[in-house]
Design a protein around this motif. Structure first.
Motif, PDB file in Angstrom:
ATOM      1  N   ALA A  74      -5.548   7.233  -0.247  1.00  0.00           N
ATOM      2  CA  ALA A  74      -5.201   7.404  -1.316  1.00  0.00           C
ATOM      3  C   ALA A  74      -5.088   6.364  -2.171  1.00  0.00           C
ATOM      4  O   ALA A  74      -5.183   5.726  -2.995  1.00  0.00           O
ATOM      5  N   THR A  75      -4.129   5.434  -1.609  1.00  0.00           N
ATOM      6  CA  THR A  75      -4.273   4.306  -2.109  1.00  0.00           C
ATOM      7  C   THR A  75      -5.425   3.051  -1.990  1.00  0.00           C
ATOM      8  O   THR A  75      -4.991   3.065  -3.422  1.00  0.00           O
ATOM      9  N   ALA A  76      -6.508   3.088  -0.614  1.00  0.00           N
ATOM     10  CA  ALA A  76      -7.064   2.487  -1.375  1.00  0.00           C
ATOM     11  C   ALA A  76      -7.942   2.597  -2.289  1.00  0.00           C
ATOM     12  O   ALA A  76      -8.449   2.553  -2.809  1.00  0.00           O
ATOM     13  N   ILE A  77      -8.456   4.094  -2.435  1.00  0.00           N
ATOM     14  CA  ILE A  77      -9.151   4.548  -3.642  1.00  0.00           C
ATOM     15  C   ILE A  77      -8.762   4.032  -4.725  1.00  0.00           C
ATOM     16  O   ILE A  77      -9.955   4.111  -5.465  1.00  0.00           O
ATOM     17  N   HIS A  78      -7.495   4.031  -4.784  1.00  0.00           N
ATOM     18  CA  HIS A  78      -7.247   4.086  -6.329  1.00  0.00           C
ATOM     19  C   HIS A  78      -7.202   2.416  -6.397  1.00  0.00           C
ATOM     20  O   HIS A  78      -7.417   2.484  -6.950  1.00  0.00           O
ATOM     21  N   ALA A  79      -6.804   1.567  -5.234  1.00  0.00           N
ATOM     22  CA  ALA A  79      -7.105   0.109  -5.585  1.00  0.00           C
ATOM     23  C   ALA A  79      -8.053  -0.360  -5.885  1.00  0.00           C
ATOM     24  O   ALA A  79      -8.363  -1.185  -7.233  1.00  0.00           O
ATOM     25  N   LEU A  92      -2.027  -3.723  -2.987  1.00  0.00           N
ATOM     26  CA  LEU A  92      -1.652  -2.174  -1.794  1.00  0.00           C
ATOM     27  C   LEU A  92      -3.033  -2.374  -1.305  1.00  0.00           C
ATOM     28  O   LEU A  92      -2.712  -1.927  -0.402  1.00  0.00           O
ATOM     29  N   LEU A  93      -3.959  -2.948  -1.372  1.00  0.00           N
ATOM     30  CA  LEU A  93      -4.397  -3.079   0.273  1.00  0.00           C
ATOM     31  C   LEU A  93      -4.019  -3.973   1.286  1.00  0.00           C
ATOM     32  O   LEU A  93      -5.093  -2.735   1.967  1.00  0.00           O
ATOM     33  N   MET A  94      -2.725  -4.489   1.160  1.00  0.00           N
ATOM     34  CA  MET A  94      -2.754  -4.713   2.013  1.00  0.00           C
ATOM     35  C   MET A  94      -1.639  -4.316   2.556  1.00  0.00           C
ATOM     36  O   MET A  94      -1.041  -4.100   3.718  1.00  0.00           O
ATOM     37  N   GLU A  95      -0.596  -3.568   1.737  1.00  0.00           N
ATOM     38  CA  GLU A  95       0.387  -1.770   2.454  1.00  0.00           C
ATOM     39  C   GLU A  95      -1.054  -1.168   2.974  1.00  0.00           C
ATOM     40  O   GLU A  95      -0.555  -0.895   4.661  1.00  0.00           O
ATOM     41  N   GLU A  98      -1.243  -2.383   6.608  1.00  0.00           N
ATOM     42  CA  GLU A  98      -0.127  -2.829   7.293  1.00  0.00           C
ATOM     43  C   GLU A  98       0.158  -1.534   8.078  1.00  0.00           C
ATOM     44  O   GLU A  98       0.654  -1.212   9.009  1.00  0.00           O
ATOM     45  N   ARG A  99       0.073  -0.537   7.302  1.00  0.00           N
ATOM     46  CA  ARG A  99       0.175   1.175   7.812  1.00  0.00           C
ATOM     47  C   ARG A  99      -0.504   0.968   8.373  1.00  0.00           C
ATOM     48  O   ARG A  99      -0.371   1.818   9.576  1.00  0.00           O
ATOM     49  N   ALA A 100      -1.833   1.006   8.229  1.00  0.00           N
ATOM     50  CA  ALA A 100      -2.445   1.060   9.241  1.00  0.00           C
ATOM     51  C   ALA A 100      -3.232   0.457  10.701  1.00  0.00           C
ATOM     52  O   ALA A 100      -3.230   1.719  12.137  1.00  0.00           O
ATOM     53  N   ARG A 101      -2.350  -0.452  10.526  1.00  0.00           N
ATOM     54  CA  ARG A 101      -2.950  -1.510  11.476  1.00  0.00           C
ATOM     55  C   ARG A 101      -1.095  -0.618  12.648  1.00  0.00           C
ATOM     56  O   ARG A 101      -1.349  -1.225  13.659  1.00  0.00           O
ATOM     57  N   ALA A 102      -0.543  -0.098  11.922  1.00  0.00           N
ATOM     58  CA  ALA A 102       1.041   0.267  12.762  1.00  0.00           C
ATOM     59  C   ALA A 102       0.133   1.640  13.644  1.00  0.00           C
ATOM     60  O   ALA A 102       1.137   1.754  14.056  1.00  0.00           O
ATOM     61  N   GLN A 103      -0.335   2.693  13.035  1.00  0.00           N
ATOM     62  CA  GLN A 103      -0.945   3.812  13.178  1.00  0.00           C
ATOM     63  C   GLN A 103      -2.003   3.019  14.480  1.00  0.00           C
ATOM     64  O   GLN A 103      -1.662   3.880  15.613  1.00  0.00           O
ATOM     65  N   VAL A 104      -2.833   2.152  14.430  1.00  0.00           N
ATOM     66  CA  VAL A 104      -3.256   1.655  16.116  1.00  0.00           C
ATOM     67  C   VAL A 104      -2.278   1.470  16.564  1.00  0.00           C
ATOM     68  O   VAL A 104      -2.849   1.664  17.565  1.00  0.00           O
ATOM     69  N   ALA A 105      -1.073   0.961  16.597  1.00  0.00           N
ATOM     70  CA  ALA A 105      -0.360   0.745  17.244  1.00  0.00           C
ATOM     71  C   ALA A 105       0.458   1.499  18.215  1.00  0.00           C
ATOM     72  O   ALA A 105       0.449   1.501  19.509  1.00  0.00           O
ATOM     73  N   GLN A 117      -7.798   0.264   8.192  1.00  0.00           N
ATOM     74  CA  GLN A 117      -7.571  -1.218   8.228  1.00  0.00           C
ATOM     75  C   GLN A 117      -8.680  -2.095   8.120  1.00  0.00           C
ATOM     76  O   GLN A 117      -8.879  -3.538   7.152  1.00  0.00           O
ATOM     77  N   ALA A 118      -9.471  -1.883   7.728  1.00  0.00           N
ATOM     78  CA  ALA A 118     -10.920  -2.098   7.688  1.00  0.00           C
ATOM     79  C   ALA A 118     -11.052  -2.309   6.358  1.00  0.00           C
ATOM     80  O   ALA A 118     -11.779  -3.615   5.707  1.00  0.00           O
ATOM     81  N   TYR A 119     -11.661  -1.478   5.805  1.00  0.00           N
ATOM     82  CA  TYR A 119     -11.543  -1.101   5.098  1.00  0.00           C
ATOM     83  C   TYR A 119     -10.781  -1.795   3.337  1.00  0.00           C
ATOM     84  O   TYR A 119     -11.200  -2.492   2.680  1.00  0.00           O
ATOM     85  N   ALA A 120      -8.969  -1.612   3.897  1.00  0.00           N
ATOM     86  CA  ALA A 120      -8.403  -2.249   3.067  1.00  0.00           C
ATOM     87  C   ALA A 120      -8.709  -4.340   2.974  1.00  0.00           C
ATOM     88  O   ALA A 120      -8.931  -4.699   2.139  1.00  0.00           O
ATOM     89  N   LEU A 121      -9.778  -4.120   4.802  1.00  0.00           N
ATOM     90  CA  LEU A 121      -8.534  -6.147   4.622  1.00  0.00           C
ATOM     91  C   LEU A 121     -10.396  -6.256   3.915  1.00  0.00           C
ATOM     92  O   LEU A 121     -10.077  -7.384   3.301  1.00  0.00           O
ATOM     93  N   GLY A 122     -11.712  -5.449   4.062  1.00  0.00           N
ATOM     94  CA  GLY A 122     -12.382  -5.890   3.446  1.00  0.00           C
ATOM     95  C   GLY A 122     -12.677  -6.230   1.849  1.00  0.00           C
ATOM     96  O   GLY A 122     -12.699  -6.675   1.403  1.00  0.00           O
TER      97      GLY A 122
END
Length: 257
Positions: A74-79, A92-95, A98-105, A117-122
């Motif tokens: 939702a954050t990524a699509i809104h952003a 917002l994309l960096m948020e 970071e959240r996705a990176r924490a999920q991966v961890a 994580q990829a979409y936001a960084l892209g």
């Protein structure tokens, strides 16, 4: 959080947890997210599919677990589609990243944790310029995360689209030689990934739009006719939810430009 830009077609969709569950396979044909058992997560997804992205984030974060993926999407699509201020969009994309990176961890087999994580960084990279992002090493992170997504979930159509776009963007910005030698970007690979995305999810408006964009970047004027056909096909699609409505509007804007 500050008030977000409202979805411009409010009221077009009226999902609730029951209808989201019933339509899950079609609604998630792009991201291959597993059907959640938690009713609170399903409720967050209902907000998302209706276009109430801010409530989807709040509900997803509150639910935790699979709700984090709702919040990230939702954050990524809104952003990407609705946030008007570039600074806010990038934050917002960096948020999300970071959240996705924490999920991966916590769980490195969560395909959509890698994907968001990829979409936001892209998208962040596009915002600061692809060339600058490549210099910062973001390109490699995006490519690796998308390849990991597809390895974990081969039917992830959106990851195929995004990885195809990675190959196209890199070649478009730094050229075939440098793009290939430094980042492993290949025209044939990019085009194949777009085609695979549409094989997995033939009705995907965003796959049609991005494939059209990729054709223009990789093949130039000789593929304009095919690109236009894809934009027209996307523009004529029937949206199943708010994100697809935004993708269809994107296709219409391409045709008008």
């Amino acid at each position: 959080m500050a008030k977000w830009t409202a979805f411009p077609h409010a009221g077009e969709f009226s999902y609730d947890p029951a209808t989201v569950r019933k339509q899950w396979k079609r609604l998630h044909a792009g991201d291959a997210e597993p059907l959640p058992e938690d009713e609170a997560v399903l409720a967050a997804w209902a907000h998302f599919h209706n276009g109430d992205f801010q409530r989807a984030v709040e509900a997803g974060l509150k639910a935790g677990g699979g709700g984090i993926t709702v919040a990230n999407k939702a954050t990524a699509i809104h952003a990407n589609y609705l946030e008007k201020k570039e600074k806010n969009k990038l934050e917002l994309l960096m948020e999300v990243a970071e959240r996705a990176r924490a999920q991966v961890a916590q769980d490195d087999r969560n395909a959509n944790a890698w994907y968001w994580q990829a979409y936001a960084l892209g998208r962040y990279s596009q915002g600061i310029s692809v060339a600058k992002a490549l210099a910062q090493g973001l390109g490699t992170r995006v490519k690796d995360a998308l390849e990991k997504t597809i390895a974990l979930q081969p039917k992830h159509a959106d990851a195929h689209v995004a990885l195809g776009a990675f190959h196209a963007e890199v070649i478009d910005k730094v050229g075939t030689l440098i793009g290939g030698m430094t980042y492993g970007a290949k025209k044939e690979t990019g085009l194949r990934l777009y085609r695979q995305a549409l094989e997995i999810f033939p009705a995907s408006p965003i796959a049609m739009v991005e494939y059209a964009n990729g054709l223009v970047m990789l093949e130039g004027e000789k593929k304009m006719k095919e690109a236009t056909r894809l934009y027209e096909q996307a523009a004529a699609a029937k949206p199943m939810d708010a994100t697809e409505r935004l993708d269809i509007e994107l296709a219409k804007a391409e045709l008008d430009s």
